[in-house]
Design a protein around this motif. Structure first.
Motif, PDB file in Angstrom:
ATOM      1  N   GLY A 181       0.832  -1.203   0.000  1.00  0.00           N
ATOM      2  CA  GLY A 181       0.000   0.000   0.000  1.00  0.00           C
ATOM      3  C   GLY A 181       0.859   1.242   0.000  1.00  0.00           C
ATOM      4  O   GLY A 181       2.071   1.171  -0.202  1.00  0.00           O
ATOM      5  N   GLU A 182       0.219   2.380   0.209  1.00  0.00           N
ATOM      6  CA  GLU A 182       0.954   3.654   0.190  1.00  0.00           C
ATOM      7  C   GLU A 182       1.422   4.001   1.585  1.00  0.00           C
ATOM      8  O   GLU A 182       0.624   4.052   2.520  1.00  0.00           O
ATOM      9  N   PHE A 183       2.715   4.277   1.714  1.00  0.00           N
ATOM     10  CA  PHE A 183       3.269   4.600   3.031  1.00  0.00           C
ATOM     11  C   PHE A 183       4.495   5.485   2.832  1.00  0.00           C
ATOM     12  O   PHE A 183       5.595   5.004   2.569  1.00  0.00           O
ATOM     13  N   HIS A 184       4.286   6.786   2.897  1.00  0.00           N
ATOM     14  CA  HIS A 184       5.395   7.730   2.770  1.00  0.00           C
ATOM     15  C   HIS A 184       5.666   8.354   4.136  1.00  0.00           C
ATOM     16  O   HIS A 184       4.733   8.652   4.875  1.00  0.00           O
ATOM     17  N   ARG A 185       6.939   8.533   4.474  1.00  0.00           N
ATOM     18  CA  ARG A 185       7.291   9.260   5.694  1.00  0.00           C
ATOM     19  C   ARG A 185       8.359  10.273   5.369  1.00  0.00           C
ATOM     20  O   ARG A 185       9.465   9.869   5.047  1.00  0.00           O
ATOM     21  N   PRO A 186       8.142  11.562   5.378  1.00  0.00           N
ATOM     22  CA  PRO A 186       6.867  12.168   5.721  1.00  0.00           C
ATOM     23  C   PRO A 186       5.841  11.999   4.597  1.00  0.00           C
ATOM     24  O   PRO A 186       6.231  11.840   3.435  1.00  0.00           O
ATOM     25  N   GLU A 187       4.583  12.036   4.969  1.00  0.00           N
ATOM     26  CA  GLU A 187       3.511  11.947   3.968  1.00  0.00           C
ATOM     27  C   GLU A 187       3.167  13.354   3.480  1.00  0.00           C
ATOM     28  O   GLU A 187       3.062  14.284   4.276  1.00  0.00           O
ATOM     29  N   THR A 188       3.046  13.512   2.162  1.00  0.00           N
ATOM     30  CA  THR A 188       2.677  14.824   1.613  1.00  0.00           C
ATOM     31  C   THR A 188       1.478  14.718   0.681  1.00  0.00           C
ATOM     32  O   THR A 188       1.021  15.728   0.158  1.00  0.00           O
ATOM     33  N   HIS A 189       1.002  13.499   0.423  1.00  0.00           N
ATOM     34  CA  HIS A 189      -0.038  13.323  -0.600  1.00  0.00           C
ATOM     35  C   HIS A 189      -1.437  13.467  -0.019  1.00  0.00           C
ATOM     36  O   HIS A 189      -1.701  13.096   1.115  1.00  0.00           O
ATOM     37  N   LEU A 190      -2.307  13.979  -0.851  1.00  0.00           N
ATOM     38  CA  LEU A 190      -3.616  14.408  -0.383  1.00  0.00           C
ATOM     39  C   LEU A 190      -4.436  13.294   0.279  1.00  0.00           C
ATOM     40  O   LEU A 190      -4.902  13.451   1.413  1.00  0.00           O
ATOM     41  N   ILE A 191      -4.630  12.174  -0.409  1.00  0.00           N
ATOM     42  CA  ILE A 191      -5.577  11.178   0.127  1.00  0.00           C
ATOM     43  C   ILE A 191      -5.072  10.569   1.447  1.00  0.00           C
ATOM     44  O   ILE A 191      -5.818  10.550   2.433  1.00  0.00           O
ATOM     45  N   PRO A 192      -3.820  10.118   1.529  1.00  0.00           N
ATOM     46  CA  PRO A 192      -3.385   9.608   2.844  1.00  0.00           C
ATOM     47  C   PRO A 192      -3.425  10.664   3.950  1.00  0.00           C
ATOM     48  O   PRO A 192      -3.720  10.329   5.108  1.00  0.00           O
ATOM     49  N   LEU A 193      -3.199  11.934   3.593  1.00  0.00           N
ATOM     50  CA  LEU A 193      -3.280  12.981   4.623  1.00  0.00           C
ATOM     51  C   LEU A 193      -4.715  13.182   5.082  1.00  0.00           C
ATOM     52  O   LEU A 193      -4.976  13.421   6.273  1.00  0.00           O
ATOM     53  N   ILE A 194      -5.659  13.081   4.156  1.00  0.00           N
ATOM     54  CA  ILE A 194      -7.078  13.173   4.550  1.00  0.00           C
ATOM     55  C   ILE A 194      -7.410  12.024   5.508  1.00  0.00           C
ATOM     56  O   ILE A 194      -8.047  12.214   6.545  1.00  0.00           O
ATOM     57  N   LEU A 195      -6.932  10.819   5.161  1.00  0.00           N
ATOM     58  CA  LEU A 195      -7.247   9.653   6.009  1.00  0.00           C
ATOM     59  C   LEU A 195      -6.585   9.805   7.382  1.00  0.00           C
ATOM     60  O   LEU A 195      -7.172   9.439   8.403  1.00  0.00           O
ATOM     61  N   ASP A 196      -5.374  10.366   7.422  1.00  0.00           N
ATOM     62  CA  ASP A 196      -4.720  10.652   8.711  1.00  0.00           C
ATOM     63  C   ASP A 196      -5.570  11.598   9.556  1.00  0.00           C
ATOM     64  O   ASP A 196      -5.704  11.423  10.767  1.00  0.00           O
ATOM     65  N   ALA A 197      -6.127  12.615   8.885  1.00  0.00           N
ATOM     66  CA  ALA A 197      -6.945  13.592   9.622  1.00  0.00           C
ATOM     67  C   ALA A 197      -8.231  12.935  10.125  1.00  0.00           C
ATOM     68  O   ALA A 197      -8.680  13.176  11.249  1.00  0.00           O
ATOM     69  N   ILE A 198      -8.795  12.054   9.287  1.00  0.00           N
ATOM     70  CA  ILE A 198     -10.041  11.385   9.674  1.00  0.00           C
ATOM     71  C   ILE A 198      -9.838  10.522  10.916  1.00  0.00           C
ATOM     72  O   ILE A 198     -10.661  10.521  11.830  1.00  0.00           O
ATOM     73  N   ASP A 199      -8.722   9.784  10.952  1.00  0.00           N
ATOM     74  CA  ASP A 199      -8.593   8.872  12.105  1.00  0.00           C
ATOM     75  C   ASP A 199      -7.685   9.430  13.207  1.00  0.00           C
ATOM     76  O   ASP A 199      -7.233   8.684  14.075  1.00  0.00           O
ATOM     77  N   GLY A 200      -7.458  10.738  13.162  1.00  0.00           N
ATOM     78  CA  GLY A 200      -6.797  11.398  14.287  1.00  0.00           C
ATOM     79  C   GLY A 200      -5.281  11.274  14.323  1.00  0.00           C
ATOM     80  O   GLY A 200      -4.646  11.657  15.305  1.00  0.00           O
ATOM     81  N   LYS A 201      -4.667  10.742  13.236  1.00  0.00           N
ATOM     82  CA  LYS A 201      -3.207  10.648  13.218  1.00  0.00           C
ATOM     83  C   LYS A 201      -2.588  12.031  13.021  1.00  0.00           C
ATOM     84  O   LYS A 201      -1.412  12.231  13.250  1.00  0.00           O
ATOM     85  N   ARG A 202      -3.380  12.975  12.503  1.00  0.00           N
ATOM     86  CA  ARG A 202      -2.964  14.382  12.490  1.00  0.00           C
ATOM     87  C   ARG A 202      -4.174  15.218  12.833  1.00  0.00           C
ATOM     88  O   ARG A 202      -5.314  14.752  12.735  1.00  0.00           O
ATOM     89  N   ASP A 203      -3.925  16.468  13.249  1.00  0.00           N
ATOM     90  CA  ASP A 203      -5.033  17.296  13.725  1.00  0.00           C
ATOM     91  C   ASP A 203      -6.043  17.576  12.626  1.00  0.00           C
ATOM     92  O   ASP A 203      -7.242  17.452  12.829  1.00  0.00           O
ATOM     93  N   ALA A 204      -5.514  17.991  11.462  1.00  0.00           N
ATOM     94  CA  ALA A 204      -6.430  18.399  10.397  1.00  0.00           C
ATOM     95  C   ALA A 204      -5.680  18.420   9.077  1.00  0.00           C
ATOM     96  O   ALA A 204      -4.456  18.510   9.043  1.00  0.00           O
ATOM     97  N   LEU A 205      -6.432  18.341   8.001  1.00  0.00           N
ATOM     98  CA  LEU A 205      -5.869  18.531   6.670  1.00  0.00           C
ATOM     99  C   LEU A 205      -5.779  20.028   6.410  1.00  0.00           C
ATOM    100  O   LEU A 205      -6.701  20.764   6.745  1.00  0.00           O
TER     101      LEU A 205
END
Ligand code: UDP
Length: 327
Positions: A181-205
């Motif tokens: 799957g997709e796994f970038h560190r740091p992540e800069t891409h839109l869809i994984p960042l949205i999913l991070d925001a949805i499940d609380g891995k980051r504050d917000a997109l």
């Protein structure tokens, strides 16, 4: 069974390519420095750690496997980083690719499938982006990829290097079977960042810019499912095997989604709110990048079956909840 050398096989697109190559009867050999890739992502075929800047190591790997073709994914690929550190892009992407291409030619491996980008086109108002659109990149990422395309043409003329160039639009989604799957560190891409925001891995997109000349003010991109994208690469390999001419293909669906539309789809698919705020433009971003080409479907017989937004987000979400790589 034939070996195919896959540079960047431990990265997002390369790891999916290895999976489909293995399924199509090839043995993918991953060549990856693990600077941005993941050892865990190499699940199909042998792994050879190495850097594109290391010509001796490349020669060793070509001699060990005698691959029938190269699929070249390894690259730095972030627009923001390319604006801040263009030297790294010219050095890593261009010099690294030159080493690889020279090593391939010297080893007599003359079929080459190259991962290029719609970022080579740059900004074109109200123009359909097809393979003949002038390439006027806005950033060193696009410029480095355009330079490698030129390099391939020169090596074709002098050394008979046969190539298929794929210009990707925005790649999204993940292996529906969840193996990679997709796994970038740091992540800069839109869809994984949205999913991070949805499940609380980051504050917000953060929405990068709301004053673009588009219906809702945010940038428009053409998203293509990673499985469809790598399927095209196998078709490209077979194209070369069949002795067909060097060719450039856009890989996009022709449908554009604004950043806000992608956010809305993600909220709908996951049935969760997307915390977000509006921020300034990100340097180097084009307003609209949508493919206007049907060449890949007409000539390669490519049919991007999973590239609708809901499927891409659902596959990305499934992976997002389960898949973590370790180096
Ligand atoms: N984007 C955004 N916020 C983010 C990351 C991306 O608004 O945190 C926007 C970005 O400006 C672009 C689109 O989403 O318009 C896709 O960006 P991405 O980095 O995924 O791919 P790119 O188009 O740069 O290859």
């Amino acid at each position: 069974m034939s070996y195919v050398l896959v540079t960047g096989g431990a990265g997002y697109i390369g790891s999916h390519a290895c999976k489909v190559l293995a399924g199509a009867g090839y043995i993918p050999v991953t060549y990856d420095s693990l600077v941005t890739g993941w050892r865990d992502a190499v699940k199909f075929g042998p792994f050879e750690q190495g850097d594109l800047m290391d010509r001796a190591r490349l020669d060793e790997v070509f001699a060990a496997y005698r691959p029938v073709a190269v699929m070249h994914f390894a690259a730095l690929s972030q627009v923001g980083e390319a604006m801040a550190e263009p030297g790294r892009y010219w050095s890593n992407n261009v010099t690294g690719s030159l080493n690889l291409i020279q090593a391939a030619v010297d080893a007599g491996c003359l079929d080459f499938v190259f991962s290029s980008t719609c970022a080579t086109y740059g900004e074109h108002d109200n123009v359909v982006l097809d393979e003949n659109t002038p390439q006027l990149p806005l950033n060193a990422y696009g410029a480095s990829k355009r330079a490698i395309e030129d390099m391939l043409r020169d090596f074709e003329a002098a050394h008979g290097l046969r190539h298929v160039i794929f210009r990707y639009f925005n790649v999204a989604g993940a292996d529906p079977e969840g193996e990679v799957g997709e796994f970038h560190r740091p992540e800069t891409h839109l869809i994984p960042l949205i999913l991070d925001a949805i499940d609380g891995k980051r504050d917000a997109l953060t929405i990068h810019g709301t004053d673009y000349d588009t219906p809702d003010g945010t940038c428009i991109r053409d998203y293509v499912h990673v499985m469809d994208l790598v399927d095209a690469h196998v078709l490209g390999l077979k194209w070369l095997e069949a002795g067909k001419p060097n060719r450039v293909f856009n890989l996009g669906t022709g449908t554009g989604f604004s950043v806000r539309e992608v956010v809305d789809h993600a909220g709908g698919v996951t049935n969760r709110p997307v915390p977000m705020h509006e921020g300034p433009r990100r340097a180097g971003d084009a307003t609209r990048l949508v493919s206007g080409s049907v060449r890949a479907s007409q000539e390669l017989g490519w049919s991007p079956a999973r590239s609708n937004m809901a499927t891409m987000i659902a596959d990305a979400w499934r992976w997002h909840q389960n898949g973590i790589y370790l180096r």
